[in-house]
Design a protein around this motif. Structure first.
Motif, PDB file in Angstrom:
ATOM      1  N   LEU A 155       0.847  -1.327   0.044  1.00 50.79           N
ATOM      2  CA  LEU A 155       0.039  -0.040  -0.107  1.00 50.79           C
ATOM      3  C   LEU A 155       0.881   1.111  -0.150  1.00 50.79           C
ATOM      4  CD1 LEU A 155      -2.921   1.205   0.356  1.00 50.79           C
ATOM      5  CD2 LEU A 155      -2.310   1.231   2.751  1.00 50.79           C
ATOM      6  N   MET A 156       1.828   1.308   0.802  1.00 54.32           N
ATOM      7  CA  MET A 156       2.881   2.415   1.063  1.00 54.32           C
ATOM      8  C   MET A 156       3.632   2.577  -0.349  1.00 54.32           C
ATOM      9  SD  MET A 156       5.815   3.022   3.622  1.00 54.32           S
ATOM     10  CE  MET A 156       6.436   4.702   4.046  1.00 54.32           C
ATOM     11  N   ILE A 157       4.082   1.713  -0.819  1.00 55.28           N
ATOM     12  CA  ILE A 157       5.043   1.813  -2.247  1.00 55.28           C
ATOM     13  C   ILE A 157       4.013   2.013  -3.384  1.00 55.28           C
ATOM     14  CG2 ILE A 157       6.495   0.482  -3.981  1.00 55.28           C
ATOM     15  CD1 ILE A 157       7.909   1.246  -1.234  1.00 55.28           C
ATOM     16  N   TYR A 158       2.882   1.335  -3.480  1.00 51.77           N
ATOM     17  CA  TYR A 158       2.197   1.565  -4.783  1.00 51.77           C
ATOM     18  C   TYR A 158       1.367   2.837  -4.899  1.00 51.77           C
ATOM     19  CZ  TYR A 158       2.741  -3.580  -5.361  1.00 51.77           C
ATOM     20  OH  TYR A 158       3.241  -4.821  -5.662  1.00 51.77           O
ATOM     21  N   THR A 159       0.967   3.393  -3.728  1.00 55.93           N
ATOM     22  CA  THR A 159       0.111   4.641  -3.623  1.00 55.93           C
ATOM     23  C   THR A 159       1.093   5.809  -3.235  1.00 55.93           C
ATOM     24  OG1 THR A 159      -0.275   4.477  -1.195  1.00 55.93           O
ATOM     25  CG2 THR A 159      -1.599   3.390  -3.016  1.00 55.93           C
ATOM     26  N   ALA A 160       2.160   5.695  -2.762  1.00 56.68           N
ATOM     27  CA  ALA A 160       2.969   6.897  -2.443  1.00 56.68           C
ATOM     28  C   ALA A 160       1.959   7.628  -1.142  1.00 56.68           C
ATOM     29  CB  ALA A 160       3.343   7.717  -3.473  1.00 56.68           C
ATOM     30  N   ARG A 161       1.456   6.863  -0.397  1.00 60.85           N
ATOM     31  CA  ARG A 161       0.706   7.585   0.557  1.00 60.85           C
ATOM     32  C   ARG A 161       1.536   8.112   1.743  1.00 60.85           C
ATOM     33  NH1 ARG A 161      -4.710   4.247   1.995  1.00 60.85           N
ATOM     34  NH2 ARG A 161      -5.818   4.314   0.095  1.00 60.85           N
ATOM     35  N   ARG A 162       1.087   9.205   2.407  1.00 59.50           N
ATOM     36  CA  ARG A 162       1.617   9.485   3.660  1.00 59.50           C
ATOM     37  C   ARG A 162       1.300   8.842   4.652  1.00 59.50           C
ATOM     38  NH1 ARG A 162       1.598  16.122   3.585  1.00 59.50           N
ATOM     39  NH2 ARG A 162       3.090  16.289   1.494  1.00 59.50           N
ATOM     40  N   MET A 163       2.066   7.985   5.479  1.00 56.41           N
ATOM     41  CA  MET A 163       1.296   7.074   6.743  1.00 56.41           C
ATOM     42  C   MET A 163       2.026   8.068   7.980  1.00 56.41           C
ATOM     43  SD  MET A 163       0.486   4.591   5.021  1.00 56.41           S
ATOM     44  CE  MET A 163       0.655   3.567   3.767  1.00 56.41           C
ATOM     45  N   SER A 164       0.863   8.417   8.567  1.00 56.55           N
ATOM     46  CA  SER A 164       0.997   9.336   9.820  1.00 56.55           C
ATOM     47  C   SER A 164       1.585   8.614  10.934  1.00 56.55           C
ATOM     48  CB  SER A 164      -0.342  10.056  10.116  1.00 56.55           C
ATOM     49  OG  SER A 164      -1.152   9.095  10.658  1.00 56.55           O
ATOM     50  N   GLY A 165       2.071   9.486  11.918  1.00 53.31           N
ATOM     51  CA  GLY A 165       2.501   8.879  13.162  1.00 53.31           C
ATOM     52  C   GLY A 165       1.423   7.754  13.763  1.00 53.31           C
ATOM     53  N   ALA A 166       0.149   8.091  14.059  1.00 52.71           N
ATOM     54  CA  ALA A 166      -0.610   7.414  14.381  1.00 52.71           C
ATOM     55  C   ALA A 166      -0.902   5.970  13.611  1.00 52.71           C
ATOM     56  CB  ALA A 166      -2.200   8.165  14.601  1.00 52.71           C
ATOM     57  N   GLU A 167      -0.890   6.153  12.327  1.00 50.31           N
ATOM     58  CA  GLU A 167      -1.012   5.059  11.400  1.00 50.31           C
ATOM     59  C   GLU A 167       0.352   4.218  11.658  1.00 50.31           C
ATOM     60  OE1 GLU A 167      -3.338   5.891   7.577  1.00 50.31           O
ATOM     61  OE2 GLU A 167      -1.453   7.182   7.939  1.00 50.31           O
ATOM     62  N   LEU A 168       1.444   4.598  11.844  1.00 52.20           N
ATOM     63  CA  LEU A 168       2.670   3.900  11.944  1.00 52.20           C
ATOM     64  C   LEU A 168       2.510   3.242  13.300  1.00 52.20           C
ATOM     65  CD1 LEU A 168       5.119   6.716  10.759  1.00 52.20           C
ATOM     66  CD2 LEU A 168       4.610   4.508   9.448  1.00 52.20           C
ATOM     67  N   TYR A 169       2.117   3.860  14.219  1.00 50.05           N
ATOM     68  CA  TYR A 169       2.053   3.105  15.743  1.00 50.05           C
ATOM     69  C   TYR A 169       1.013   2.086  15.611  1.00 50.05           C
ATOM     70  CZ  TYR A 169       1.439   2.737  20.808  1.00 50.05           C
ATOM     71  OH  TYR A 169       1.347   2.193  21.999  1.00 50.05           O
ATOM     72  N   ARG A 170      -0.064   2.402  15.090  1.00 48.00           N
ATOM     73  CA  ARG A 170      -1.256   1.294  14.770  1.00 48.00           C
ATOM     74  C   ARG A 170      -0.491  -0.077  14.006  1.00 48.00           C
ATOM     75  NH1 ARG A 170      -3.947  -0.154  10.657  1.00 48.00           N
ATOM     76  NH2 ARG A 170      -3.573   1.737   9.504  1.00 48.00           N
ATOM     77  N   MET A 171       0.417   0.398  12.852  1.00 47.78           N
ATOM     78  CA  MET A 171       1.010  -0.858  12.297  1.00 47.78           C
ATOM     79  C   MET A 171       2.336  -1.627  12.768  1.00 47.78           C
ATOM     80  SD  MET A 171       0.971   1.161   8.455  1.00 47.78           S
ATOM     81  CE  MET A 171      -0.525   1.745   7.522  1.00 47.78           C
ATOM     82  N   ASN A 172       2.349  -0.937  14.059  1.00 53.08           N
ATOM     83  CA  ASN A 172       3.563  -1.628  14.962  1.00 53.08           C
ATOM     84  C   ASN A 172       4.862  -1.309  14.085  1.00 53.08           C
ATOM     85  OD1 ASN A 172       2.049  -2.651  17.090  1.00 53.08           O
ATOM     86  ND2 ASN A 172       1.598  -4.573  15.535  1.00 53.08           N
ATOM     87  N   VAL A 173       4.982  -0.118  13.187  1.00 54.43           N
ATOM     88  CA  VAL A 173       6.074   0.107  12.622  1.00 54.43           C
ATOM     89  C   VAL A 173       7.003   1.030  13.622  1.00 54.43           C
ATOM     90  CG1 VAL A 173       7.105   1.598  10.890  1.00 54.43           C
ATOM     91  CG2 VAL A 173       5.133   0.117  10.394  1.00 54.43           C
ATOM     92  N   ALA A 174       6.166   1.758  14.308  1.00 51.46           N
ATOM     93  CA  ALA A 174       6.839   2.693  15.496  1.00 51.46           C
ATOM     94  C   ALA A 174       6.609   2.159  16.848  1.00 51.46           C
ATOM     95  CB  ALA A 174       6.360   4.097  15.306  1.00 51.46           C
ATOM     96  N   SER A 175       7.340   2.255  17.600  1.00 56.04           N
ATOM     97  CA  SER A 175       7.219   1.793  19.155  1.00 56.04           C
ATOM     98  C   SER A 175       6.747   2.770  19.959  1.00 56.04           C
ATOM     99  CB  SER A 175       8.480   1.548  19.652  1.00 56.04           C
ATOM    100  OG  SER A 175       9.104   0.415  19.178  1.00 56.04           O
ATOM    101  N   VAL A 176       6.657   4.299  19.664  1.00 60.95           N
ATOM    102  CA  VAL A 176       6.016   5.282  20.403  1.00 60.95           C
ATOM    103  C   VAL A 176       5.532   6.342  19.539  1.00 60.95           C
ATOM    104  CG1 VAL A 176       6.684   7.117  22.172  1.00 60.95           C
ATOM    105  CG2 VAL A 176       7.979   4.889  22.275  1.00 60.95           C
ATOM    106  N   CYS A 177       4.502   6.884  19.880  1.00 61.56           N
ATOM    107  CA  CYS A 177       4.030   8.131  19.221  1.00 61.56           C
ATOM    108  C   CYS A 177       3.605   9.211  20.090  1.00 61.56           C
ATOM    109  CB  CYS A 177       2.679   7.770  18.346  1.00 61.56           C
ATOM    110  SG  CYS A 177       1.917   9.039  17.336  1.00 61.56           S
ATOM    111  N   VAL A 178       4.151  10.280  20.107  1.00 66.27           N
ATOM    112  CA  VAL A 178       3.989  11.305  20.992  1.00 66.27           C
ATOM    113  C   VAL A 178       4.058  12.806  20.169  1.00 66.27           C
ATOM    114  CG1 VAL A 178       5.070  10.257  22.833  1.00 66.27           C
ATOM    115  CG2 VAL A 178       6.560  11.566  21.218  1.00 66.27           C
ATOM    116  N   PRO A 179       3.321  13.846  21.071  1.00 65.23           N
ATOM    117  CA  PRO A 179       3.361  15.028  20.338  1.00 65.23           C
ATOM    118  C   PRO A 179       4.937  15.416  19.869  1.00 65.23           C
ATOM    119  CG  PRO A 179       1.981  15.088  22.176  1.00 65.23           C
ATOM    120  CD  PRO A 179       2.575  13.724  22.195  1.00 65.23           C
TER     121      PRO A 179
END
Length: 255
Positions: A155-179
């Motif tokens: 999805l990321m590669i084919y669409t070039a979408r922006r994956m937000s901090g909240a989405e990255l946290y939901r996807m388990n890509v990021a360990s922490v999401c903060v202001p």
């Protein structure tokens, strides 16, 4: 160390590396060569046990400097590609864990630079994006696949979408999401926690991640056991065990 595009601060065994090439921390040849120099030196410094990587201003890194795109002349692309790989490899192969404090946009090569770090901490309004298909390119797939599930990676590669901090946290890509105001401090807190552990053991653990990533379970675990055997006779391991038993803070000497 002489930085012009990258700033380094070291305190309490934690190095904070700040990409500082206004306006968007674009990656050109000089930037990449300096990044390699910085991480090679930090990898060897005894006063550094963990590293935080972030960007100055509003952007982590907007990716490759398009003004420096290689031409089709013979030999230009191989040299360019070799330098690009080295600028990512120096982070992956650094002896110390690297925590990405993604403070803003991380696009293309900037996204890959975040993904080659060991741990991702993202600001809520930051995002990762691979925009290569928008300009007729197709890089970064293998690095994206290391962190994203199969469907999300495509999805990321084919669409070039922006994956937000909240989405990255939901996807388990990021360990922490903060202001955004807290992202560097959050990453530094993790780095400080790592820096308090046995330095040789942390280095061995990172080596195990590097070596075993593509190994079958049996061979990978055998390698990990060899690291434990090597650590068992070190002075720092004996000190860590003695300090634990005596309920005191350990003093490590790196041997």
């Amino acid at each position: 160390m002489s930085e012009t595009l990258i700033r380094v601060e070291v305190a309490e065994f934690v190095a904070t590396v700040t990409l500082d090439r206004p306006p968007v921390n674009a990656q050109g040849r000089a930037f990449r060569e300096e990044l390699i120099q910085v991480f090679d030196q930090l990898s060897d410094r005894a006063d550094v046990r963990a590293i935080v990587l972030t960007g100055a201003g509003k952007t982590f890194s907007a990716g490759a400097d398009l003004k420096e795109r290689p031409t089709g002349d013979a030999g230009v692309y191989p040299r360019h590609n070799r330098t690009v790989r080295a600028s990512f490899d120096c982070v992956m192969e650094c002896e110390k864990p690297v925590i990405a404090a993604v403070n803003g946009a991380a696009i293309g090569a900037g996204c890959v630079l975040a993904l080659v770090c060991d741990i991702l901490v993202v600001a809520e309004d930051a995002f990762l994006s691979m925009t290569e298909v928008d300009v007729g390119l197709a890089g970064g797939v293998r690095h994206v696949m290391r962190h994203f599930g199969q469907s999300d990676a495509r999805l990321m590669i084919y669409t070039a979408r922006r994956m937000s901090g909240a989405e990255l946290y939901r996807m388990n890509v990021a360990s922490v999401c903060v202001p955004k105001a807290e992202v560097v401090a959050a990453a530094q807190a993790i780095a400080a926690e790592i820096a308090a552990k046995v330095p040789l053991a942390i280095r061995a653990a990172k080596r195990s991640f590097q070596v075993t990533e593509n190994l079958p379970l049996h061979e990978g675990y055998r390698f990990e056991q060899s690291q434990t055997v090597a650590l068992a006779s070190t002075e720092d391991t004996r000190e860590a065990q003695a300090a634990f038993a005596e309920k005191r803070k350990p003093v490590f000497k790196g041997r």
